[in-house]
Design an enzyme around this catalytic site. Structure first.
Site, short mmCIF file in Angstrom:
data_model
loop_
_atom_site.label_atom_id
_atom_site.label_comp_id
_atom_site.label_asym_id
_atom_site.label_seq_id
_atom_site.Cartn_x
_atom_site.Cartn_y
_atom_site.Cartn_z
N HIS A 1 7.23 -12.44 4.18
CA HIS A 1 8.36 -11.40 3.80
C HIS A 1 9.26 -12.72 4.42
CE1 HIS A 1 6.51 -8.33 2.60
NE2 HIS A 1 7.77 -8.58 1.78
N HIS B 1 3.80 -6.71 -7.08
CA HIS B 1 3.95 -6.40 -5.68
C HIS B 1 3.97 -4.90 -5.70
CE1 HIS B 1 4.90 -7.67 -1.89
NE2 HIS B 1 5.95 -6.48 -1.25
N HIS C 1 10.33 1.31 -2.69
CA HIS C 1 10.07 0.94 -3.56
C HIS C 1 9.60 1.07 -5.37
CE1 HIS C 1 9.03 -2.33 -0.14
NE2 HIS C 1 9.13 -3.48 -1.63
#
Length: 163
Positions: free
Chosen positions: A1, A11, A112
């Protein structure tokens, strides 16, 4: 990251699309930078007075100054309520200066997943230190890494002509 990047669905979801599968038209177009500095979390109240669906791409400025190569800890994450509101409004892209839309210790990656379920592209670690809140045109082109779950990218905001 480390560095500005785009999360492909792979991901955080087994069998999800790769970063190269994300349509480029989601990464180019009108955008709004929202000033979220000093907040512990990025919550739905940041959308008050904004027609999120009409804006299409929302970029959240979280820090006074981003220090390259330094992992911000703590950092403000996108709450599930904000992720759901963006997805429901038809937002195409959410970007944050934080290294993740979820908290660092999240096991479920709920934000997410909510964004992905709404077909919202996720950009993380964008640098907005010198960018005032307002409307822009965004060009964010990721490297075409065909088997990758995420991809580094260069994000550029262009000032809109004022009439």
């Amino acid at each position: 990251h480390a560095g500005t990047h785009m999360d492909g669905p792979l991901h955080f979801e087994d069998g999800g699309a790769t970063a190269a599968d994300v349509p480029l038209e989601k990464l180019i177009g009108s955008a709004r930078v929202i000033d979220a500095r000093g907040r512990d979390a990025l919550d739905v109240d940041l959308l008050e007075g904004i027609d999120a669906g009409a804006e299409e791409r929302l970029l959240f400025r979280c820090f006074e100054r981003v220090v390259p190569g330094r992992f911000p800890d703590p950092f403000p994450a996108v709450t599930p309520a904000l992720a759901r509101a963006c997805a429901d409004a038809g937002v195409k892209l959410v970007a944050t200066e934080s290294p993740s839309v979820d908290t660092f210790d999240s096991k479920t990656l709920e934000s997410h997943r909510l964004l992905q379920a709404g077909d919202v592209v996720i950009l993380e670690n964008v640098v907005l230190s010198d960018v005032p809140a307002g409307r822009y045109s965004l060009v964010a082109l990721p490297l075409r890494l065909t088997d990758a779950d995420s991809a580094p990218l260069r994000a550029v905001l262009l000032e809109l002509e004022q009439s």
